[in-house]
Design a protein around this motif. Structure first.
Motif, short mmCIF file in Angstrom:
data_model
loop_
_atom_site.label_atom_id
_atom_site.label_comp_id
_atom_site.label_asym_id
_atom_site.label_seq_id
_atom_site.Cartn_x
_atom_site.Cartn_y
_atom_site.Cartn_z
N HIS A 103 0.82 -1.23 0.07
CA HIS A 103 -0.11 0.09 -0.10
C HIS A 103 1.00 1.31 0.09
O HIS A 103 2.02 1.22 0.53
CB HIS A 103 -0.86 -0.02 1.16
CG HIS A 103 -1.92 1.07 1.11
ND1 HIS A 103 -3.48 0.90 0.91
CD2 HIS A 103 -1.88 2.45 1.47
CE1 HIS A 103 -3.90 2.20 0.91
NE2 HIS A 103 -3.09 2.91 1.21
N PHE A 104 0.66 2.30 -0.78
CA PHE A 104 1.22 3.52 -0.90
C PHE A 104 0.57 4.42 0.05
O PHE A 104 -0.48 4.67 -0.15
CB PHE A 104 1.49 3.87 -2.21
CG PHE A 104 2.53 3.25 -2.93
CD1 PHE A 104 3.86 3.66 -2.78
CD2 PHE A 104 2.07 2.22 -3.57
CE1 PHE A 104 4.96 2.85 -3.82
CE2 PHE A 104 3.07 1.46 -4.37
CZ PHE A 104 4.29 1.88 -4.62
N TRP A 105 1.30 5.26 0.89
CA TRP A 105 0.68 6.23 1.82
C TRP A 105 1.56 7.54 1.10
O TRP A 105 2.75 7.59 1.08
CB TRP A 105 1.01 5.93 3.22
CG TRP A 105 0.14 5.07 3.85
CD1 TRP A 105 0.58 3.63 3.95
CD2 TRP A 105 -1.41 5.02 4.22
NE1 TRP A 105 -0.47 2.92 4.55
CE2 TRP A 105 -1.67 4.06 4.63
CE3 TRP A 105 -2.27 6.16 4.53
CZ2 TRP A 105 -2.97 3.51 5.19
CZ3 TRP A 105 -3.52 5.89 4.79
CH2 TRP A 105 -3.97 4.74 5.33
N SER A 106 0.65 8.75 1.13
CA SER A 106 1.38 9.79 0.66
C SER A 106 1.58 10.82 1.96
O SER A 106 0.78 10.92 2.88
CB SER A 106 0.59 10.59 -0.29
OG SER A 106 0.25 9.74 -1.33
N GLY A 107 2.66 11.65 1.91
CA GLY A 107 2.97 12.50 2.96
C GLY A 107 2.56 13.87 2.45
O GLY A 107 2.08 14.21 1.13
N GLY A 136 3.81 15.21 -0.70
CA GLY A 136 3.48 14.65 -2.13
C GLY A 136 4.28 13.42 -2.31
O GLY A 136 4.00 12.79 -3.40
N LYS A 137 5.29 13.17 -1.42
CA LYS A 137 6.06 11.94 -1.74
C LYS A 137 5.39 10.61 -1.37
O LYS A 137 4.48 10.79 -0.24
CB LYS A 137 7.35 11.91 -0.92
CG LYS A 137 8.14 10.85 -1.16
CD LYS A 137 9.61 10.77 -0.43
CE LYS A 137 10.33 9.71 -1.06
NZ LYS A 137 11.74 9.54 -0.40
N ARG A 138 5.30 9.58 -1.90
CA ARG A 138 4.62 8.50 -1.54
C ARG A 138 5.60 7.33 -0.88
O ARG A 138 6.64 7.27 -1.79
CB ARG A 138 3.94 7.93 -2.92
CG ARG A 138 2.79 8.61 -3.59
CD ARG A 138 2.24 8.34 -4.85
NE ARG A 138 2.41 6.87 -4.89
CZ ARG A 138 1.27 5.78 -5.51
NH1 ARG A 138 0.13 6.38 -5.81
NH2 ARG A 138 1.53 4.87 -5.52
N HIS A 155 0.83 -1.39 8.55
CA HIS A 155 1.47 -1.33 7.12
C HIS A 155 2.90 -0.57 7.55
O HIS A 155 2.90 0.19 8.22
CB HIS A 155 0.75 -0.04 6.34
CG HIS A 155 -0.44 -0.43 5.87
ND1 HIS A 155 -1.25 0.16 4.91
CD2 HIS A 155 -1.44 -1.42 6.45
CE1 HIS A 155 -2.61 -0.42 4.61
NE2 HIS A 155 -2.57 -1.52 5.62
N VAL A 156 3.92 -1.26 7.03
CA VAL A 156 5.36 -1.04 7.54
C VAL A 156 6.13 -0.68 6.35
O VAL A 156 6.04 -1.39 5.07
CB VAL A 156 5.66 -2.68 8.13
CG1 VAL A 156 7.21 -2.31 8.60
CG2 VAL A 156 4.98 -3.29 8.96
N HIS A 157 6.93 0.32 6.52
CA HIS A 157 7.71 1.00 5.70
C HIS A 157 9.21 0.68 6.34
O HIS A 157 9.61 1.12 7.45
CB HIS A 157 7.51 2.56 5.49
CG HIS A 157 8.40 3.14 4.72
ND1 HIS A 157 8.39 2.97 3.26
CD2 HIS A 157 9.30 4.14 4.91
CE1 HIS A 157 9.24 3.91 2.43
NE2 HIS A 157 10.03 4.27 3.74
N GLY A 167 0.49 14.70 6.41
CA GLY A 167 -0.28 14.34 4.87
C GLY A 167 -1.54 13.56 5.45
O GLY A 167 -2.68 14.20 4.79
N GLN A 168 -1.54 13.12 6.49
CA GLN A 168 -2.81 12.24 7.04
C GLN A 168 -3.93 13.39 7.61
O GLN A 168 -4.99 13.38 7.07
CB GLN A 168 -2.47 11.22 8.13
CG GLN A 168 -3.80 10.48 8.41
CD GLN A 168 -4.59 9.69 7.14
OE1 GLN A 168 -3.79 8.99 6.43
NE2 GLN A 168 -5.77 9.99 7.10
N VAL A 169 -3.08 14.12 8.35
CA VAL A 169 -3.97 15.30 9.02
C VAL A 169 -4.70 16.03 8.10
O VAL A 169 -5.82 16.28 7.73
CB VAL A 169 -3.19 16.23 9.89
CG1 VAL A 169 -3.75 17.66 10.17
CG2 VAL A 169 -2.81 15.51 11.15
N GLU A 170 -3.90 16.49 6.76
CA GLU A 170 -4.17 17.36 5.69
C GLU A 170 -5.43 16.57 4.85
O GLU A 170 -6.57 17.02 4.56
CB GLU A 170 -3.24 17.62 4.56
CG GLU A 170 -2.29 18.70 5.17
CD GLU A 170 -1.16 18.92 4.29
OE1 GLU A 170 -0.94 18.31 3.15
OE2 GLU A 170 -0.39 19.94 4.46
#
Length: 144
Positions: free
Chosen positions: A36-40, A43-45, A108-110, A129-132
């Motif tokens: 899964h990709f999470w975005s900051g 804008g970086k994924r 989900h682990v990075h 990014g999650q708050v936004e």
């Protein structure tokens, strides 16, 4: 002295079935490990390996997102953080405890942060990014 008669064909069939079940379980576990990709906020994924909370393996220092998977399949981030213990089992225990407290069903682990400083920057980027994203969702939800 007790004797037992074993039917060889039945024994072989049961053994084969057990081996097949074991192989199927291993295959399902491998399929469950997806990405899964999470975005900051930048804008970086960031790519994350996805595990069910109780099937997550012991982890080295890593960034994580505790997730509740909704019925519609959407991943809802409950917590974003980092673990940095030297013992992978302690990292796993910390993640499972926090996940259980929040009602998470996935982690989900990075694992691609090269050092602690980069891990902290990734954590900050993802949290911001999650708050936004949450604010945008709330504003969008009220407008409709």
């Amino acid at each position: 002295m007790v004797a037992r008669i074993i039917e060889l064909a039945l024994y072989r069939a049961q053994r084969s079935l057990a081996e097949d079940e074991q192989a199927e379980r291993a295959s399902r576990a491998q399929e469950r490990t997806r990405f899964h990709f999470w975005s900051g906020a930048s804008g970086k994924r960031y790519v994350h390996s996805v595990y069910e909370l109780l099937e997550c393996p012991p982890l080295p220092a890593a960034n994580f997102v505790l997730v509740r998977r909704r019925a519609n399949g959407r991943a809802e981030a409950l917590s974003i953080g980092r673990v940095g213990n030297g013992a992978p089992s302690l990292n796993l225990a910390e993640i499972r405890q926090r996940g259980a407290e929040l009602g998470a069903d996935e982690v989900h682990v990075h694992l691609l942060a090269d050092n602690s400083k980069l891990g902290k920057l990734i954590e900050f980027d993802l949290r911001t990014g999650q708050v936004e994203a949450d604010i945008a969702r709330l504003v969008g939800g009220r407008a409709h």
